[in-house]
Design an enzyme around this catalytic site. Structure first.
Site, PDB file in Angstrom:
ATOM      1  N   ALA A 136     -11.001   4.072   0.027  1.00  0.00           N
ATOM      2  CA  ALA A 136     -10.831   4.033  -1.433  1.00  0.00           C
ATOM      3  C   ALA A 136      -9.349   3.871  -1.790  1.00  0.00           C
ATOM      4  O   ALA A 136      -8.682   2.988  -1.263  1.00  0.00           O
ATOM      5  CB  ALA A 136     -11.460   5.264  -2.063  1.00  0.00           C
ATOM      6  N   SER A 137      -8.799   4.744  -2.647  1.00  0.00           N
ATOM      7  CA  SER A 137      -7.445   4.516  -3.172  1.00  0.00           C
ATOM      8  C   SER A 137      -6.342   4.718  -2.143  1.00  0.00           C
ATOM      9  O   SER A 137      -5.185   4.360  -2.421  1.00  0.00           O
ATOM     10  CB  SER A 137      -7.186   5.406  -4.385  1.00  0.00           C
ATOM     11  OG  SER A 137      -7.839   4.888  -5.517  1.00  0.00           O
ATOM     12  N   ILE A 138      -6.645   5.255  -0.981  1.00  0.00           N
ATOM     13  CA  ILE A 138      -5.627   5.276   0.074  1.00  0.00           C
ATOM     14  C   ILE A 138      -5.236   3.851   0.438  1.00  0.00           C
ATOM     15  O   ILE A 138      -4.144   3.604   0.967  1.00  0.00           O
ATOM     16  CB  ILE A 138      -6.128   6.089   1.284  1.00  0.00           C
ATOM     17  CG1 ILE A 138      -6.218   7.574   0.897  1.00  0.00           C
ATOM     18  CG2 ILE A 138      -5.208   5.941   2.494  1.00  0.00           C
ATOM     19  CD1 ILE A 138      -6.767   8.484   1.982  1.00  0.00           C
ATOM     20  N   SER A 139      -6.097   2.897   0.109  1.00  0.00           N
ATOM     21  CA  SER A 139      -5.760   1.478   0.276  1.00  0.00           C
ATOM     22  C   SER A 139      -4.467   1.127  -0.439  1.00  0.00           C
ATOM     23  O   SER A 139      -3.754   0.193  -0.027  1.00  0.00           O
ATOM     24  CB  SER A 139      -6.885   0.601  -0.278  1.00  0.00           C
ATOM     25  OG  SER A 139      -8.134   0.925   0.276  1.00  0.00           O
ATOM     26  N   LYS A 140      -4.138   1.828  -1.515  1.00  0.00           N
ATOM     27  CA  LYS A 140      -2.924   1.542  -2.279  1.00  0.00           C
ATOM     28  C   LYS A 140      -1.672   1.677  -1.414  1.00  0.00           C
ATOM     29  O   LYS A 140      -0.663   0.995  -1.659  1.00  0.00           O
ATOM     30  CB  LYS A 140      -2.833   2.477  -3.483  1.00  0.00           C
ATOM     31  CG  LYS A 140      -3.893   2.224  -4.557  1.00  0.00           C
ATOM     32  CD  LYS A 140      -3.758   3.217  -5.700  1.00  0.00           C
ATOM     33  CE  LYS A 140      -4.646   2.868  -6.893  1.00  0.00           C
ATOM     34  NZ  LYS A 140      -6.077   3.068  -6.633  1.00  0.00           N
TER      35      LYS A 140
END
Length: 582
Positions: A136-140
């Site tokens: 999820a937002s760890i992709s950022k």
């Protein structure tokens, strides 16, 4: 308590880290592995690679780690709500380059539908240490690293307007939004695209155009508001400058060099058996999502976006964490310069109430727990993932869950996130300031701990108390010294503390975290007769950090000692405190 002394802890976290370079790297002989109160300064040696070991190998106490594993196990079982907090989890700890613990529990695939109907046992898939999660937002963080690589190559200027690279972005007053504002979530964007990309637009080109066309909610730089639109835009910018798709850039410039073989977008069908399921979605009608990105906007963009889409394992994420702790390099492959990593872990939104690095979140106690400090970086993901790296203790704490399986409405897992990080901090030693043990309290949320003297008889009209305090907890939790003449009504004693990170001037209570230093504390109490003292540690309803220690208690009056806590610890009545040697 008892004989023996140790020196004062090193300088404050943020100053030491941001000014230290390779020449400032300390040795284990100087600091000692597993020491929380003697923080490292500078990066780990570039040659550091992960090696398997035990907590003892890294100088850690295994007890807090075993205890939090039991809590994680319990959270995978139905509670009072009728369902577990999360279906399953994989956790991993790294300390000083040693993988000291790996823990897998619960189900990677457990449910048949969104209401929580369990699959037959033969169809369920258990969690494994190598289970692949939708991050999820760890992709950022991957998008941010890719962007900072372009900064290093002078293809991208953090201070430059985004519209200078993506002219179509300039609409709706966005001409002055900078690249750095995308990285720090201060662009002024609203939190999400509206309407959702999958719902409002027919194809990928129109969805990409909608992102760039999105209006601002606030003036650029005026406030912090976490927004997926920032990193979506940054992903497009990376693609424009490299001439390659974001998944190709991440593979060729980050995961490939680091050997992160299970990390990337749109995982191949051959790995499906190892992938944790996420949500059963009816809107859009996707059914049980497994092997495709959970985030609907990323899914509508083909599974590759700057804000979501990366899949990974705990071990692969540990490699990324160690690369950052090493100053941007791992196993001979450099992905970032040291000064770039230092900048990413430095607050770039001064003047605002929040803090944020370049891509990295900083000092977020709700999931960093006792590892929090001004230079502790990390990120969370909506699917239930957590990534924390603490340069001061050279530690990485990773907790990956599929908390949205089968239903995102089953609740927050922030208690688990905080507990996982805090357990690692409590496994590290805080050596007593005086003697072989100190009074320690980790009472937990909404708790109160007291350490109380009997009635003391002053030799003149005042009593002076001195002690050492190690306070590493949420700033709204407090350690106070209080006085009473009747044992019923208690009044705060004004205190003056000295040491790195100590509050300035006279205060009625001590609080703070991230400095990891002992303070010397003094207080004076007017007394016309017998007086009792108590040290009271009070925690509010959320976040408690590593905890509080008190040591070296001495009370004097008229130049003579009337209480010596080191030589007579039985003169203190403890509730919620216990002796600790580390």
């Amino acid at each position: 308590m008892r004989a023996g002394k140790l020196g004062v802890a090193a300088m404050t976290a943020v100053l030491a880290f941001t000014t230290a370079g390779a020449s400032a790297i300390a040795t284990p002989e100087q600091h000692g592995s597993g020491r929380f109160d003697r923080p490292w300064h500078g990066f780990a040696p570039a040659r550091t690679v992960l090696r398997d070991g035990t907590p003892a190998d890294a100088g850690l106490d295994p007890a807090p780690l075993r205890a939090v594993e039991q809590r994680i196990d319990a959270w995978t079982k139905p509670g009072t709500s009728g369902h577990p907090l999360f279906s399953g989890a994989v956790g991993l700890y790294v300390h000083d380059g040693v993988v000291v613990d790996r823990h897998a529990v619960g189900g990677a695939l457990r449910y048949a539908d969104g209401t929580g109907t369990e699959l037959p046992p033969s169809e369920q898939v258990p969690m494994r240490e190598d289970t692949i999660f939708d991050m999820a937002s760890i992709s950022k963080l991957f998008t941010s690293v890719a962007a900072m690589q372009l900064v290093e190559r002078h293809q991208l200027d953090l201070a430059a307007p985004v519209a200078g690279y993506l002219p179509e972005f300039a609409v709706h007053g966005k001409g002055q939004v900078t690249v750095q504002q995308l990285l720090t979530h201060t662009s002024g964007f609203d939190a999400d695209p509206s309407p959702p990309l999958w719902q409002g637009y027919p194809d990928i080109p129109s969805r990409r155009a909608a992102v760039l066309d999105s209006p601002l909610k606030f003036a650029p730089g005026s406030r912090y508001l976490y927004s997926d639109l920032n990193l979506m835009t940054l992903g497009f910018l990376v693609e424009k400058l490299t001439g390659a798709t974001l998944d190709t850039v991440v593979r060729e410039k980050i995961t490939g060099p680091l050997g992160m073989r299970d990390t990337g977008y749109n995982p191949p069908a051959g790995k499906l058996a190892r992938i944790a399921a996420t949500e059963f979605q009816t809107t859009p009608p996707r059914g049980m999502v497994r092997g495709q990105v959970h985030d609907e906007n990323a899914w509508s963009l083909g599974g590759v976006s700057g804000h979501a889409g990366v899949f990974s394992t705990a071990r692969d994420m540990a490699v990324l964490g160690q690369a950052i702790l090493n100053g941007g390099t791992y196993a001979g492959h450099r992905i970032l310069r040291e000064d770039t990593v230092r900048a990413m872990l430095t607050n770039h939104i001064e003047g605002l109430p929040e803090v944020h690095g370049l891509g990295f979140e900083l000092d977020e106690m709700f999931y960093m727990g006792g590892l929090s400090s001004p230079v502790t970086g990390g990120h969370t993901g909506y699917t239930g993932t957590t990534f924390v790296l603490d340069p001061e203790s050279r530690s990485v704490a990773i907790l990956l869950t599929n908390r949205v399986h089968p239903n995102r409405g089953w609740g927050s897992i922030n208690d688990a996130r905080e507990a996982w990080a805090t357990a690692l901090s409590r496994s590290m030693a805080v050596r007593p300031r005086a003697g072989r043990d100190a009074w320690f309290s980790d009472i937990g949320n909404t708790g109160t701990a007291t350490l109380t003297t009997g009635p003391l008889r002053p030799r003149n009209d005042s009593v002076r108390a001195s002690f050492s305090a190690f306070v590493d907890t949420e700033t709204s939790d407090t350690l106070a010294l209080e006085a009473s003449t009747d044992g019923v009504a208690w009044q705060p004693v004004p205190l003056r503390a000295s040491g790195p990170g100590a509050p300035e001037g006279v205060v009625n209570a001590l609080s703070g975290h991230g400095h990891r230093s002992w303070w010397h504390v003094r207080g004076e109490i007017p007394a016309n007769g017998p007086v009792s003292l108590r040290w009271r540690y009070s925690a509010d309803k959320s976040y408690t950090g590593r905890g509080v220690l008190v040591d070296g208690i001495r009370v004097t009056s008229g130049g003579r000692t009337i209480l010596d806590g080191e030589h007579d610890p039985s003169s203190l009545t403890a509730s919620g405190w216990r002796p600790s040697t580390r």
